[in-house]
Enzyme design. Sequence first.
Site, mmCIF file in Angstrom:
data_model
loop_
_atom_site.group_PDB
_atom_site.id
_atom_site.type_symbol
_atom_site.label_atom_id
_atom_site.label_comp_id
_atom_site.label_asym_id
_atom_site.label_seq_id
_atom_site.Cartn_x
_atom_site.Cartn_y
_atom_site.Cartn_z
ATOM 1 N N ALA A 129 -78.041 6.779 9.938
ATOM 2 C CA ALA A 129 -79.355 7.053 9.353
ATOM 3 C C ALA A 129 -79.433 8.502 8.898
ATOM 4 O O ALA A 129 -78.676 9.355 9.369
ATOM 5 C CB ALA A 129 -80.455 6.793 10.386
ATOM 6 N N LYS B 240 -87.657 4.862 6.389
ATOM 7 C CA LYS B 240 -87.307 3.958 7.497
ATOM 8 C C LYS B 240 -88.076 2.646 7.355
ATOM 9 O O LYS B 240 -87.522 1.568 7.595
ATOM 10 C CB LYS B 240 -87.610 4.620 8.851
ATOM 11 C CG LYS B 240 -86.725 5.816 9.195
ATOM 12 C CD LYS B 240 -85.246 5.471 9.369
ATOM 13 C CE LYS B 240 -84.943 4.726 10.629
ATOM 14 N NZ LYS B 240 -83.479 4.483 10.803
ATOM 15 N N TYR C 236 -89.427 10.659 5.685
ATOM 16 C CA TYR C 236 -88.529 10.000 6.636
ATOM 17 C C TYR C 236 -89.118 8.654 7.080
ATOM 18 O O TYR C 236 -88.457 7.610 7.020
ATOM 19 C CB TYR C 236 -88.304 10.927 7.843
ATOM 20 C CG TYR C 236 -87.646 10.263 9.030
ATOM 21 C CD1 TYR C 236 -86.293 9.928 9.013
ATOM 22 C CD2 TYR C 236 -88.384 9.961 10.186
ATOM 23 C CE1 TYR C 236 -85.699 9.320 10.123
ATOM 24 C CE2 TYR C 236 -87.790 9.356 11.284
ATOM 25 C CZ TYR C 236 -86.455 9.042 11.247
ATOM 26 O OH TYR C 236 -85.862 8.434 12.333
ATOM 27 N N ASP D 138 -69.172 4.579 5.006
ATOM 28 C CA ASP D 138 -70.386 5.169 4.447
ATOM 29 C C ASP D 138 -71.276 4.000 4.007
ATOM 30 O O ASP D 138 -70.890 3.239 3.110
ATOM 31 C CB ASP D 138 -69.983 6.056 3.251
ATOM 32 C CG ASP D 138 -71.179 6.662 2.564
ATOM 33 O OD1 ASP D 138 -72.316 6.202 2.807
ATOM 34 O OD2 ASP D 138 -70.975 7.590 1.756
ATOM 35 N N THR E 216 -88.171 3.514 13.759
ATOM 36 C CA THR E 216 -88.847 4.659 14.381
ATOM 37 C C THR E 216 -90.359 4.492 14.533
ATOM 38 O O THR E 216 -90.992 3.772 13.738
ATOM 39 C CB THR E 216 -88.563 5.920 13.521
ATOM 40 O OG1 THR E 216 -89.375 6.995 13.970
ATOM 41 C CG2 THR E 216 -88.868 5.696 12.057
ATOM 42 N N ASP E 217 -90.907 5.209 15.510
ATOM 43 C CA ASP E 217 -92.371 5.286 15.677
ATOM 44 C C ASP E 217 -93.017 6.002 14.484
ATOM 45 O O ASP E 217 -94.221 5.886 14.266
ATOM 46 C CB ASP E 217 -92.707 6.029 16.987
ATOM 47 C CG ASP E 217 -92.062 7.412 17.077
ATOM 48 O OD1 ASP E 217 -90.990 7.624 16.470
ATOM 49 O OD2 ASP E 217 -92.621 8.294 17.761
HETATM 50 N N1 LIG Z 1 -83.615 11.037 16.976
HETATM 51 C C1 LIG Z 1 -84.843 10.557 17.184
HETATM 52 O O1 LIG Z 1 -85.708 11.226 17.744
HETATM 53 C C2 LIG Z 1 -85.177 9.156 16.717
HETATM 54 C C3 LIG Z 1 -86.448 8.653 16.996
HETATM 55 C C4 LIG Z 1 -86.748 7.359 16.594
HETATM 56 C C5 LIG Z 1 -85.804 6.607 15.915
HETATM 57 N N2 LIG Z 1 -84.581 7.141 15.630
HETATM 58 C C6 LIG Z 1 -83.610 6.311 14.918
HETATM 59 O O2 LIG Z 1 -82.536 6.056 15.819
HETATM 60 C C7 LIG Z 1 -81.318 5.914 15.087
HETATM 61 C C8 LIG Z 1 -80.243 6.772 15.705
HETATM 62 O O3 LIG Z 1 -80.658 8.119 15.643
HETATM 63 P P1 LIG Z 1 -79.776 9.310 16.231
HETATM 64 O O4 LIG Z 1 -80.682 10.226 16.922
HETATM 65 O O5 LIG Z 1 -78.574 8.758 16.921
HETATM 66 O O6 LIG Z 1 -79.329 9.996 14.870
HETATM 67 P P2 LIG Z 1 -78.135 11.032 14.581
HETATM 68 O O7 LIG Z 1 -77.658 11.652 15.842
HETATM 69 O O8 LIG Z 1 -78.627 11.908 13.480
HETATM 70 O O9 LIG Z 1 -76.983 10.092 14.026
HETATM 71 C C9 LIG Z 1 -77.034 9.503 12.765
HETATM 72 C C10 LIG Z 1 -75.613 9.190 12.356
HETATM 73 O O10 LIG Z 1 -75.656 8.560 11.073
HETATM 74 C C11 LIG Z 1 -74.529 9.015 10.364
HETATM 75 N N3 LIG Z 1 -74.722 8.826 8.925
HETATM 76 C C12 LIG Z 1 -75.501 9.530 8.073
HETATM 77 N N4 LIG Z 1 -75.367 9.057 6.828
HETATM 78 C C13 LIG Z 1 -74.477 8.024 6.885
HETATM 79 C C14 LIG Z 1 -73.915 7.157 5.937
HETATM 80 N N5 LIG Z 1 -74.232 7.230 4.634
HETATM 81 N N6 LIG Z 1 -73.034 6.200 6.349
HETATM 82 C C15 LIG Z 1 -72.676 6.119 7.660
HETATM 83 N N7 LIG Z 1 -73.158 6.941 8.611
HETATM 84 C C16 LIG Z 1 -74.049 7.890 8.222
HETATM 85 C C17 LIG Z 1 -74.412 10.478 10.723
HETATM 86 O O11 LIG Z 1 -73.098 10.896 10.472
HETATM 87 P P3 LIG Z 1 -72.812 12.381 9.885
HETATM 88 O O12 LIG Z 1 -73.273 13.299 10.968
HETATM 89 O O13 LIG Z 1 -71.358 12.376 9.654
HETATM 90 O O14 LIG Z 1 -73.647 12.484 8.641
HETATM 91 C C18 LIG Z 1 -74.725 10.430 12.221
HETATM 92 O O15 LIG Z 1 -73.549 10.275 12.979
HETATM 93 C C19 LIG Z 1 -81.664 6.253 13.635
HETATM 94 O O16 LIG Z 1 -81.874 5.055 12.932
HETATM 95 C C20 LIG Z 1 -82.972 7.003 13.733
HETATM 96 O O17 LIG Z 1 -83.738 6.859 12.572
HETATM 97 C C21 LIG Z 1 -84.249 8.402 16.033
#
Ligand SMILES: NC(=O)c1ccc[n+]([C@@H]2O[C@H](COP(=O)([O-])OP(=O)(O)OC[C@H]3O[C@@H](n4cnc5c(N)ncnc54)[C@H](OP(=O)(O)O)[C@@H]3O)[C@@H](O)[C@H]2O)c1
Length: 293
Positions: free
Chosen positions: A62, A131, A127, A38, A103-104
């Site tokens: 995240a 970020k 959010y 965590d 992120t954008d």
């Molecule tokens: N998704 C988009 O459209 C998007 C766009 C631009 C940038 N991003 C960035 O890209 C990155 C990856 O995004 P993603 O889509 O893969 O997100 P995701 O599917 O929501 O995955 C985020 C992961 O972080 C874990 N997490 C949450 N709190 C935590 C903590 N305290 N310690 C350790 N792990 C924790 C979650 O685990 P649990 O499920 O167990 O909580 C989840 O597995 C992020 O930084 C996001 O901000 C995403």
Amino acid sequence: MKTVLVTGANGQLGMCIKEVAKSYQHIEFIYTNSSQLDITDKNLASSYFSDKNIDYCINCAAYTAVDKAEEDTENAYNINVNGVQNLAEICKENNTILIHISTDFVFDGTSKTPYKETDTPNPKSVYGETKLKGEKQIQLTTDKYFIIRTSWLYSEYGNNFMKTMLRLGEKLPKLGVVNDQQGTPTYAKDLAKIILQFIEATNLDFGIYHYSNEGETTWYGFAKEIFEQSKFTNLELNAVTSVEYKTAAQRPSYSVLNTSKIKKRVNTTIPNWKESLKIALKNYNSAKNYEKN
Ligand SMILES: NC(=O)c1ccc[n+]([C@@H]2O[C@H](COP(=O)([O-])OP(=O)(O)OC[C@H]3O[C@@H](n4cnc5c(N)ncnc54)[C@H](OP(=O)(O)O)[C@@H]3O)[C@@H](O)[C@H]2O)c1
């Protein structure tokens, strides 16, 4: 042999990194999920680094629920700011290079041309604000970092727009999707490949990079392409405005990223979003068929 620790490895980007990393047998990967590591618990996170020589930490952990963050502000800050600060401090203490994903949504969307790394962020949502603060904590704490800002991530894993559209398209006769927010869908597996190229490259400057697939569209355009490629012929898809489709968080009306820097530095070409969507849909459908059998 290089050792790479991946946090948040069960999220969609983490899962894509796991897949892509299979062809990197010369690197040792340690995958951790939120209950094992965590990032908001500095002592626990530190213990992962103390007995291993970790060269790189890829932070996929995240708080990503954009609308929920407007109310659940404390949690979003705790993970995206305090958790990231913990990782940056631990990386500094252990001489580990931190690769962090941003992120954008750090931009306000008023630009008319793709955002460069040097453009001034001005987030409009909680959010986006968390970020951006996370990015700043890294920059204040360590010199050895890569921050990769990306946009509109989707894949066969986790919750994302492509999967939501396919689910709704199967259930509903008609659907309204926002047509006044312009950006670029990015296949998370393409991003995972680039991240691993960062680990292989030895000549990269630390700092901020922008990565998305090539091209641009709106959420409506993205949905239309998903349904066309998936041959949903009976669905009525309608373009709506952000005013008609209200969300708790404000999103940038324009958030296309300029990817010139990453293309030059990593010496790579980037697939167009429609081409990557084809591959993602194929992978998603074969994963679904595999589950059925
Ligand atoms: N998704 C988009 O459209 C998007 C766009 C631009 C940038 N991003 C960035 O890209 C990155 C990856 O995004 P993603 O889509 O893969 O997100 P995701 O599917 O929501 O995955 C985020 C992961 O972080 C874990 N997490 C949450 N709190 C935590 C903590 N305290 N310690 C350790 N792990 C924790 C979650 O685990 P649990 O499920 O167990 O909580 C989840 O597995 C992020 O930084 C996001 O901000 C995403």
